[in-house]
Design an enzyme around this catalytic site. Structure first.
Site, PDB file in Angstrom:
ATOM      1  N   HIS A  30      -3.362  -5.268   1.848  1.00  0.00           N
ATOM      2  CA  HIS A  30      -2.666  -5.503   3.129  1.00  0.00           C
ATOM      3  C   HIS A  30      -2.727  -6.979   3.515  1.00  0.00           C
ATOM      4  O   HIS A  30      -3.634  -7.372   4.270  1.00  0.00           O
ATOM      5  CB  HIS A  30      -3.347  -4.693   4.237  1.00  0.00           C
ATOM      6  CG  HIS A  30      -3.130  -3.224   4.132  1.00  0.00           C
ATOM      7  ND1 HIS A  30      -2.137  -2.559   4.792  1.00  0.00           N
ATOM      8  CD2 HIS A  30      -3.782  -2.293   3.407  1.00  0.00           C
ATOM      9  CE1 HIS A  30      -2.182  -1.281   4.504  1.00  0.00           C
ATOM     10  NE2 HIS A  30      -3.164  -1.093   3.653  1.00  0.00           N
ATOM     11  N   CYS A  60       0.829  -1.207   0.000  1.00  0.00           N
ATOM     12  CA  CYS A  60       0.000   0.000   0.000  1.00  0.00           C
ATOM     13  C   CYS A  60       0.870   1.267   0.000  1.00  0.00           C
ATOM     14  O   CYS A  60       1.494   1.546  -1.018  1.00  0.00           O
ATOM     15  CB  CYS A  60      -0.984  -0.072   1.153  1.00  0.00           C
ATOM     16  SG  CYS A  60      -2.440   0.909   0.849  1.00  0.00           S
ATOM     17  N   ARG A 113      -7.986   2.520   1.640  1.00  0.00           N
ATOM     18  CA  ARG A 113      -7.561   3.748   0.914  1.00  0.00           C
ATOM     19  C   ARG A 113      -6.412   3.410  -0.036  1.00  0.00           C
ATOM     20  O   ARG A 113      -5.362   4.060  -0.041  1.00  0.00           O
ATOM     21  CB  ARG A 113      -7.146   4.852   1.896  1.00  0.00           C
ATOM     22  CG  ARG A 113      -8.337   5.425   2.661  1.00  0.00           C
ATOM     23  CD  ARG A 113      -7.944   6.500   3.649  1.00  0.00           C
ATOM     24  NE  ARG A 113      -7.231   7.600   3.015  1.00  0.00           N
ATOM     25  CZ  ARG A 113      -7.805   8.641   2.410  1.00  0.00           C
ATOM     26  NH1 ARG A 113      -9.107   8.730   2.334  1.00  0.00           N
ATOM     27  NH2 ARG A 113      -7.090   9.587   1.883  1.00  0.00           N
ATOM     28  N   GLU A 147      -1.018  -8.438   5.660  1.00  0.00           N
ATOM     29  CA  GLU A 147      -0.748  -8.580   7.096  1.00  0.00           C
ATOM     30  C   GLU A 147      -2.008  -8.435   7.932  1.00  0.00           C
ATOM     31  O   GLU A 147      -1.991  -8.737   9.123  1.00  0.00           O
ATOM     32  CB  GLU A 147       0.324  -7.561   7.535  1.00  0.00           C
ATOM     33  CG  GLU A 147      -0.149  -6.117   7.719  1.00  0.00           C
ATOM     34  CD  GLU A 147      -0.395  -5.371   6.405  1.00  0.00           C
ATOM     35  OE1 GLU A 147      -0.273  -5.972   5.324  1.00  0.00           O
ATOM     36  OE2 GLU A 147      -0.734  -4.165   6.485  1.00  0.00           O
TER      37      GLU A 147
HETATM   38  N1  GLN Z   1      -3.760   6.298   1.109  1.00  0.00           N
HETATM   39  C1  GLN Z   1      -2.407   6.099   1.593  1.00  0.00           C
HETATM   40  C2  GLN Z   1      -1.414   6.927   0.764  1.00  0.00           C
HETATM   41  O1  GLN Z   1      -1.736   7.377  -0.293  1.00  0.00           O
HETATM   42  C3  GLN Z   1      -2.031   4.630   1.567  1.00  0.00           C
HETATM   43  C4  GLN Z   1      -2.987   3.832   2.414  1.00  0.00           C
HETATM   44  C5  GLN Z   1      -2.409   2.610   3.061  1.00  0.00           C
HETATM   45  O2  GLN Z   1      -1.197   2.398   3.128  1.00  0.00           O
HETATM   46  N2  GLN Z   1      -3.294   1.815   3.620  1.00  0.00           N
HETATM   47  O3  GLN Z   1      -0.332   7.132   1.202  1.00  0.00           O
END
Ligand code: GLN
Length: 197
Positions: A171, A78, A136, A173
């Site tokens: 994710h 992410c 997100r 994890e």
């Molecule tokens: N929205 C975050 C970003 O743009 C990433 C979200 C996440 O790591 N769960 O940095």
């Protein structure tokens, strides 16, 4: 074998637990010098702009460039993927360019900020079910020619690898499914020849 988890911000603790489930010792990395003691590194999710500021303040960028040039494996989930990508948009920001993908941050829109999915990954030539939690999440909008797509959600890459670098938009994890961490541990155990290329 020891795997570091960058512990500046974000959900590093869950990665350490996932590594423990794979029987691997996890080491929290808070200073660049601590990279010397680990064979691979996980960059967790969190908030990529905050992570960048902290990395910059501690001088992590040159240290990570050396770590990568030595072929030691790195796994970004992410926000970690956002830091490792070649290009980042929404908005544009600095990234390490260790994997030839283009990503768009926060790309699922408000209605679908967080969701779970079951998918299938192709790992070492075997189709393997994977549980995915997206929070997100960024979307991988471009996959370079040297990048292997290991799993898709719909028709988009969500798990990808180039040499010694593995990235996931989701994710692993946050699930009880050890598949992706086990795959990364196998990358650290058996680095590919010329992996940093
Ligand atoms: N929205 C975050 C970003 O743009 C990433 C979200 C996440 O790591 N769960 O940095």
């Amino acid at each position: 074998m020891r795997i570091g988890v960058l512990a500046l911000q974000g959900d590093f603790d869950r990665h350490a637990k996932a590594l423990a489930r794979c029987g691997v010792e996890a080491v929290e990395v808070r200073k660049p010098a601590e990279l010397a003691d680990v064979d691979g590194l996980i960059i967790p999710g969190g908030e990529s702009t905050t992570l960048l500021k902290l990395m910059d303040a501690w001088g992590f960028v040159p240290a990570l460039e050396r770590f990568h040039a030595e072929g030691r494996p790195i796994f970004g989930t992410c926000a970690g993927l956002i830091l490792l990508a070649r290009d980042v948009e929404n908005p544009r920001q600095f990234s390490l360019d260790f994997i030839d993908v283009g990503v768009e941050r926060n790309a699922y829109g408000r209605q679908r900020e967080s969701f779970e999915a079951h998918g299938s990954a192709s790992l070492d030539g075997r189709a393997t079910p994977v549980e995915m939690v997206f929070i997100r999440a960024p979307r991988i909008r471009r996959v370079g020619a040297g990048v292997e797509t290991l799993a898709r959600h719909g028709d988009e890459a969500v798990l990808a690898r180039q040499g010694s670098v593995l990235v996931a938009t989701f994710h692993p994890e946050l699930t009880d499914d050890p598949t992706v961490h086990e795959y990364f541990c196998s990358m650290v155990r058996k680095p590919r020849a010329g992996a940093a290329a």
